[in-house]
Design an enzyme around this catalytic site. Sequence first.
Site, mmCIF file in Angstrom:
data_model
loop_
_atom_site.group_PDB
_atom_site.id
_atom_site.type_symbol
_atom_site.label_atom_id
_atom_site.label_comp_id
_atom_site.label_asym_id
_atom_site.label_seq_id
_atom_site.Cartn_x
_atom_site.Cartn_y
_atom_site.Cartn_z
ATOM 1 N N ASP A 216 0.731 -1.244 -0.126
ATOM 2 C CA ASP A 216 0.021 -0.037 0.119
ATOM 3 C C ASP A 216 0.772 1.389 -0.096
ATOM 4 O OD1 ASP A 216 -2.632 1.182 0.437
ATOM 5 O OD2 ASP A 216 -1.873 1.974 2.387
ATOM 6 N N GLU A 265 14.915 -15.568 -0.051
ATOM 7 C CA GLU A 265 15.163 -16.631 0.890
ATOM 8 C C GLU A 265 14.175 -17.586 0.920
ATOM 9 O OE1 GLU A 265 15.511 -14.572 4.669
ATOM 10 O OE2 GLU A 265 17.069 -13.146 3.792
#
Length: 549
Positions: A216, A265
């Site tokens: 956002d 990751e």
Amino acid sequence: MTQHLAAPAAPASGTHTDWWRGAVIYQVYPRSFADGNGDGMGDLDGVRARLPYLRDLGVDAVWLSPFYSSPQADAGYDVADYRAIDPMFGSLLDADALLRDAHDLGLRVIVDLVPNHSSDQHDWFQRALREGPGSPLRERYHFRTGKGEHGELPPNDWESVFGGPAWTRTPDGEWYLHLFAPAQPDFNWEHPAVHDEFRSILRFWLDMGVDGFRVDVAHGLVKAEGLPDIGRSDQLKLLGNDVMPFFDQDGVHEIYRSWRKVLTEYAGERILVAEAWTPTVERAAAYVRQDEMHQAFNFQYLGTHWDAAELREVIDASLAAMRPVGAPATWVLSNHDVTRHATRFANPPGLGTQLRTAGDRALGLRRARAATLLMLALPGSAYVYQGEELGLPDVTELPDEVRQDPSFVRASGQDGFRDGCRVPIPWTTEGSSYGFGAGGSWLPQPTGWGELSVQAQTGDPASTLELYRSALAVRREQPGLGAGDSLEWLEAPEGVLAFRRESFVCTANTTGAAVRIAVPGRILLSNAEVETADGKVELPADTTVWWAV
């Protein structure tokens, strides 16, 4: 680098990688989607129960608007705790169950992240208020002394997007910055603790198994050094049209490069999606360079009128801007902040994206159906806002006393009519909330809402719901649809768009009259009845046709 053993991500459609390049992503506004406990407010259990519907609709992923712990001053975009579910929506156990069910159904889940500001009830901000001027916690927000003889004036002339000054004074005399409501103080992204906190929040939800984040106000995190005055009083007119000292600053990109490293990751192709209001699509493309985000919302397309020349210009510009950075273009017609396109297209152009007039309902629906087929034919990824597959219009006759949009209350900022696109959607033809839940609904639904419900439209080949289901099925199977970064424009009469993608052709008549063209191939799908004869086809007004060639 450590590989996190998170909950498994959902399988991509088919066997290809980079699932997000051609994905159709369905936005769920949780409070208005489905109510699982009958209290009139949508929740995670309600969403979970309706996941098979979304699978059968044919979307690839679900994007959930905020469900975090929040005082709900701005419908959850004021977050008090980023690692907790607001009780109105359920619990972390409910979120876990939703993620697992979605993945079992082959759906990915993207969640909203709100990093520009927190709630004023966030622990950091509350401690900063208690500890007073000089508190280290105040450095994590933008606290300043005011101007004037006694500091009685705001520190600068910035205006809130919701109207009024972007500053609120505390009882101890300092001011704090809030680009939105006063209950939404902006974080200071110059402070390392803010960076550390959000990397931790990312990992928390990635460990839960989410497949990505819609970020956002992605353009708003970094403010210009010194927080300089703008020097104009009509700042709201500049938003999205110019680089502002609080929006689209170059420093945001280093933040997203660090976030991208966190996502790498994790297995399963997790993604970042930018809500970035920028002056040009070229500026938006900077957010989706190879080491930053994966997608950026195409607000230029959302605001385009139903006009062939205007649409072609935005389509060409969007594809051209994304191609050099290797990112997919995205296409969207509606979301929780703008008037639904079935109503927007029912009104004359130029009225903006927030309306309080119903317009010509039949015209708006016809254009909306045609615009949807055009959007789903374009190269890249598409976003669908809940209820648009039912052809829902905005609810334009909500009484002022039931409205809850904070920008409506503040009045001088945004138009404040976002409640109209947030009315809970109908699932059944009858019932106190048309199947939304066992009780009522937090915003009143119109009489006759059941005629547009999932139940009413299912199995009706002429319905908008079945048009969406068919379009998404064809998109999934037809060579040339979905991912890609180019198309070939074909000659067409004025007011008609025609393009080829491999063995597929799309023709869209944006005019108010029928147009005759040569038959491009075999009809796959159309939003209206079309007739072919002697190698010619008459495209009705406001009609898009898909062809196999």
